[in-house]
Design an enzyme around this catalytic site. Structure first.
Site, PDB file in Angstrom:
ATOM      1  N   TYR A  39     -11.003  18.688 -24.315  1.00 12.95           N
ATOM      2  CA  TYR A  39      -9.499  17.907 -24.353  1.00 12.95           C
ATOM      3  C   TYR A  39      -9.635  15.842 -25.048  1.00 12.95           C
ATOM      4  CZ  TYR A  39      -7.685  18.626 -19.786  1.00 12.95           C
ATOM      5  OH  TYR A  39      -7.444  19.780 -18.881  1.00 12.95           O
ATOM      6  N   GLU A  76     -30.520  37.455  -8.757  1.00 13.76           N
ATOM      7  CA  GLU A  76     -29.008  37.511  -9.657  1.00 13.76           C
ATOM      8  C   GLU A  76     -28.070  36.572  -8.500  1.00 13.76           C
ATOM      9  OE1 GLU A  76     -26.700  41.670  -9.363  1.00 13.76           O
ATOM     10  OE2 GLU A  76     -24.747  40.672 -10.314  1.00 13.76           O
ATOM     11  N   ASP A  93     -28.777  43.859  -8.146  1.00 11.97           N
ATOM     12  CA  ASP A  93     -27.648  44.849  -7.926  1.00 11.97           C
ATOM     13  C   ASP A  93     -27.981  45.526  -8.795  1.00 11.97           C
ATOM     14  OD1 ASP A  93     -26.303  42.715  -5.600  1.00 11.97           O
ATOM     15  OD2 ASP A  93     -24.421  43.021  -6.711  1.00 11.97           O
TER      16      ASP A  93
END
Lengths: 367, 685
Positions: free
Chosen positions: A100, A196, A248
């Site tokens: 910005y 995770e 996972d």
């Protein structure tokens, strides 16, 4: 690469150096050009001795008087200006705020300096790399998106933060964890477990797993951000905590582990400071479903992307160890991936009470 | 012969033959027993239906369904007639159309709310002889066009009388006609209506009057209608008519009191189409039987040779021999099986394609000037295909294309310079191309998607020519695609003449013409893109230098001699783009309409191409359109900044007398060729 508060002036000097490049080139009637190291697989190598991904020496030239690069060049100078402003004012800011701050419509035109944040983020990374300055040194922070709980005490802005006394929510890891911002006053844990998923971290925290096994629980909610990785590295380095990674069982989990261990391709220049070459892969391994008798029906079929990604991983230099080749091949042969959450199929507390204790007892992990 | 069964059957546009209900009795057998109606009773109810009665009930078949479309159909029929008559008489048409709101209950409603209109169409044509006026305007299927194979707008003789009938039906008012055949003849005023039962005219008023015009016809109809601008409006139809008929001067007084002028830009009448006899391949068996009955020949061989085109006496004998029909048989005696054998034999005999000189194309130059006059664009091109044949009917396809916005229009939307927020972009052209379709110079406004031309546009791969196109959609961009089919018999999908039927031969010709237009457009777009990218290149640096200098200044703590750095950078930029300038000049030498035959390019500096030709009166015996290469001025300036632009358009064209003179020279390829070669070699050297 030591990081001291005093260095901010050095960073500012480096930023001003960019302006000098333009001025000097203009004086000599040359095309102003920055050279920026390439951040891609083609410019990284795996240092087997150190166990790190290292960035090569390939650089790309970014010239002003080249139609394809003119805008990028202009954007680079603008971002450098914004960063030096931060240095002078001694403020930290986010990537989005930089976007910005540097966005405006160019005089006499309809063109914006930046149209989306996707244009300014890579410019900041370019500057990090080419100035050999860390993001923290540039006073740019990422979002806080990690949690820690366990027998560790920090000093943060003069406050004493005892992570063993923060209930099940733990302490939110700031994005800048350099010693001048975050002090580790004491740590009595035996090891560090990097999880995770936030949901599984919650399970372990709620079950007070860290108390029984005297460990620190850390999560990065997916791909761990820099702050989380850097904090794990500091605990590993300064308090000699062994680091275990729990993800996972899918190609993305494997990659998260490899980023923690060796560093990432995009941020290869930060590997030296972030990577933990001795980190171990605790699970979920493709051997676990059989060993822990997970039923086949809690698996998820690998999709085409998964398969392609897995094959890509097998080609990476840092996955060449036979154990890893076997691990990935086993997943591909079964055609299934498993989420950590699938362990709940056996029992809600299976992860805390059965899976991790057995893993630790059998020392069943991959390096 | 077909039985007249019910009024719901679609009528063949043939004059009705009165039939007695002789075959009614056998049909009766199927009547349901529940209804106790005898054959005799039914027979009593069965009677002849006149065409006018039929069309009174089925006026939608002739284009009089909604009030809005009906108003358009009235204008269309009157204008078509005016143009056909003037052209046949060899007069450059000068047509005035006036739409007026008819006051209801003493007040004049605004045009958009009015329900009654007076349509007045005046032409400068040959006029109509007094005796014929009532029948032409108040008898259906009366006219000169049906019984011949000749290219004309009207084909059947229904149109204007149907419009009159529609007016009579909706307002009860008669058709008013003034006609004068020459300055010495008297002008006649008629008020006629149609007797729908008999299909005969009723003359209400007939007198000689004073008329300020030396010659011509004026038709005034009072009809129920609705006036609305936009798609498929009277305005659009007239505009499109003017595009395809640049030799017509058209004046249009809108119901809102505005006068629109469509000037004549092409001062040459289209060559008068020749009348031909039917080709044997294009005749259906029923028609063949009818021709056998009607022929004036005494022998079958004579009938074949004289009533058809491309059948020589030898060929006629040969056909008879193959069909085992005596060449000396009376045509009227040839019936049943023998006639069918003869018909089949003809279809299987190899006969030369029909002559194609019976078609009069609009011509590439005329299309160009029509498009240029009516559509604002940057690039125009036109293609006339050589004649081809479908089902024994010769036809010819012409296509044209107008692309882009005029430079002066491009400037406008850029005025409000508003900073753009994230996600906002430069307004992209989501606009799709517009297809304008014509059959024998008459615009087709309805049933676009059923039309063969439209399908051909969709099936053309416009992406090859640098135009975006989604799958199965029209190409995108500011573009008007013009397609014209000229034929002695245009195969419409229905009686209301709204869409051209999809014959393979027609489709193929349209596609070929469109592809050629596309190729030229692609060439133009590539050249323009090249020029634009050079321009952009220089612009980019100028834009960014300011930014870079400001940022450097801030980095250096505001202590930088800004002006000096800026000047230095600008110097580098100019020295770097100096090379580009030469590139640009190089690109420009090939940037004109060279290699783009029959095209016009409008740039900020003026107009290149053939437009100058169109503005002159020229008698050019070259309707087939030998590719003409307009010469380019060697000293054309490269693109200037838009602020320096001159007004484009006809004025600019006029300002280029030198160029038009050159263009004129280029029209005579025989003489100009050697000269041109010299010039090119000189330029190369």
């Amino acid at each position: 690469m030591a990081t001291k508060l005093k260095k901010t002036t050095a960073v500012e000097k480096k930023l001003i150096g960019l302006a000098d490049i333009v001025i000097t080139a203009a004086d000599r009637s040359k095309d102003p050009t920055f050279s920026i190291p390439i951040r891609a697989l083609s410019n990284v190598s795996f240092n087997e001795r150190k166990g790190l991904i290292e960035m090569g020496n390939k650089k790309q030239a970014r010239s002003f008087f080249n139609v394809g690069m003119a805008k990028k060049f202009m954007q680079t100078v603008l971002v450098a200006d914004a960063l030096s402003e931060l240095q002078r004012a001694d403020l930290t800011t986010s990537l989005r705020e930089i976007y910005y701050r540097t966005k405006h419509t160019i005089k006499d035109s309809h063109e914006n300096t930046f149209d989306t944040q996707d244009e300014s983020d890579p410019v900041i990374e370019d500057l990090e790399v080419s100035l050999a300055a860390l993001r923290e040194e540039l006073h740019v922070r990422a979002e806080n998106s990690g949690s820690i709980v366990g027998p560790v005490i920090f000093g943060d802005d003069g406050d004493r933060v005892d992570c063993a006394r923060l209930g099940k929510g733990g302490y939110s890891v700031p994005s800048i964890v350099e010693p001048e911002y975050l002090e580790i006053r004491r740590c009595t844990a035996d090891f560090l477990l990097l999880v995770e998923k936030g949901t599984q971290w919650n399970r372990l925290s709620e079950d007070k797993f860290w108390r029984r096994y005297n460990c620190v629980l850390l999560t990065g909610n997916g791909q761990p951000p820099r702050g989380v990785r850097r904090l794990a590295r500091r605990l590993h380095e300064e308090y000699k905590l062994p680091v275990y990674v729990l993800v996972d069982n899918d190609p993305w989990g494997y990659y998260i582990y490899s980023v923690v261990k060796q560093g990432s391709i995009n941020l290869a220049f930060e590997s030296q400071r972030m990577a933990i070459p001795k980190a171990k892969f605790m699970g979920l391994s493709s051997a676990d479903p059989e060993r822990y008798e997970l039923p086949r029906n809690v698996g998820i079929k690998l999709n085409e992307k998964d398969i392609a990604r897995a094959k890509e991983l097998m080609n990476y230099q840092w996955f060449q160890k036979p154990a890893w080749q076997a691990e990935i091949k086993r997943m591909l042969t079964s055609g299934l991936k498993y989420e950590l959450d699938a362990l709940a199929n056996k029992d809600f507390q299976y992860l805390t009470k059965k899976y991790l204790p057995r893993k630790l007892k059998e020392k069943d992990w991959l390096d | 012969m077909p039985k007249k069964t019910s009024s719901a059957a679609v009528p063949k546009p043939a004059p009705p033959v009165p039939r007695t209900p002789e075959e009614a009795a056998p049909k009766k057998a199927a009547a349901k027993p529940a209804q106790q109606v005898t054959a005799v009773e039914m027979g009593a109810r069965q009677r002849e239906i006149s065409v006018s009665e039929f069309f009174t009930k089925n006026r939608h078949l002739l284009g009089f369904d909604s009030p809005r479309k009906s108003l358009l159909t009235c204008v269309k029929e009157a204008v078509d007639n005016a143009l056909d008559a003037s052209e046949e008489a060899g007069i450059l048409p000068d047509v005035a159309v006036r739409l007026e709101v008819v006051p209801t209950n003493g007040t004049v409603p605004p045009a958009s709310q009015a329900t009654r209109f007076r349509v007045t169409v005046t032409d400068n044509g040959p006029g109509i002889v007094r005796q014929q006026i009532p029948r032409i305007f108040a008898k259906l299927l009366y006219g000169s066009k049906f019984h011949r194979m000749r290219m004309s707008r009207g084909q059947q003789g229904i149109g204007i009388s149907a419009a009159g009938m529609y007016g009579q039906l909706t307002t009860g008012k008669p058709v008013k006609i003034i006609s004068r055949t020459g300055p010495r003849a008297a002008a006649h005023f008629f008020e006629v209506q149609i007797d729908t039962k008999k299909n005969e005219p009723l003359v209400h008023e007939n007198k000689q009057i004073e008329w300020d015009r030396p010659q011509g016809t004026q038709v005034a109809l009072e009809v129920e209608g609705k006036y609305q601008k936009g798609r498929a409006s009277v305005d659009e139809w007239l505009e499109q008519t003017s595009i395809a008929n640049p030799h017509v001067k058209l004046t249009y007084h809108t119901p809102e009191g505005e006068a629109k002028e469509y000037p004549r830009t092409y001062h040459e009448l289209p060559p008068s189409p020749r009348e031909i006899k039917p080709h044997p391949y294009g005749i259906e068996f029923g028609m063949f039987l009818k021709m056998l009955q009607d022929t004036k020949s005494h022998w079958v061989s004579g009938f074949l040779a004289s009533d058809f085109c491309r059948v020589s006496p030898q060929l006629a004998d040969e056909i008879c021999k193959t069909a085992k029909v005596s060449p000396h048989l009376k045509p009227r005696d040839l019936k049943g099986h023998a006639a069918e054998t003869l018909y089949q034999t003809i279809q299987n005999t190899k006969i030369m394609a029909p002559p194609t000189n019976c078609i009069s194309p609009i011509g590439e130059k005329a299309i160009l000037s029509g498009l240029y006059k009516q559509i604002k664009g940057e690039f125009y091109t036109a293609v006339s295909r050589p004649p081809a044949v479908y089902r024994g009917n010769p036809f010819l396809i012409e296509a044209g294309l107008a692309y882009g916005n005029r430079p002066e229009d491009q400037q406008k939307p850029q005025q409000p310079a508003m900073p753009k927020a994230e996600g906002e972009h430069e307004e992209e052209d989501s606009e799709l191309a517009r297809v304008i379709r014509y059959a024998n110079r008459v615009p087709l406004l309805f049933q676009q998607s059923a039309c063969s031309t439209f399908k051909a546009v969709l099936n053309t791969t416009w992406r090859n020519y640098g135009v975006s196109q989604s799958r199965g959609a029209l190409p995108g961009g500011p573009m008007v695609i013009f397609v014209h089919m000229a034929s002695v018999w245009v195969p419409f999908t229905s009686e209301s003449k709204e869409a051209i039927a999809d014959y393979d031969e027609i489709q193929k010709e349209i596609t070929l013409a469109l592809r050629e237009c596309g190729r030229r457009l692609g060439l133009f777009l590539r050249r323009r893109e090249r020029a634009a990218s050079e321009f952009r290149r220089r612009n980019i640096f100028e834009l960014y230098i300011e930014e870079v200098v400001d940022a450097c200044d801030r980095l250096k703590g505001g202590k930088l001699p800004k002006a000096k750095l800026k000047a230095q950078l600008q110097k580098i930029a100019t020295s770097r783009t100096g090379g580009l300038k030469t590139d640009e000049a190089l690109g420009k030498t090939g940037g004109g309409p060279e290699g783009l035959p029959h095209s016009i390019i409008v740039t900020a500096e003026g107009v290149e191409g053939e437009i100058a030709l169109a503005d002159q009166v020229e008698r050019d015996a070259d309707p087939a359109g030998v590719p003409v290469e307009p010469d380019l001025l060697g000293d054309e300036q490269p693109i200037e900044t838009p602020s320096k632009k001159r007004a484009a358009g006809p004025q600019a064209a006029k300002g280029r007398i030198a160029k038009s003179a050159k263009g004129k020279a280029a029209q005579m390829p025989l003489f100009s060729k050697p000269a041109k070669r010299e010039k090119t070699t000189r330029r190369r050297a």
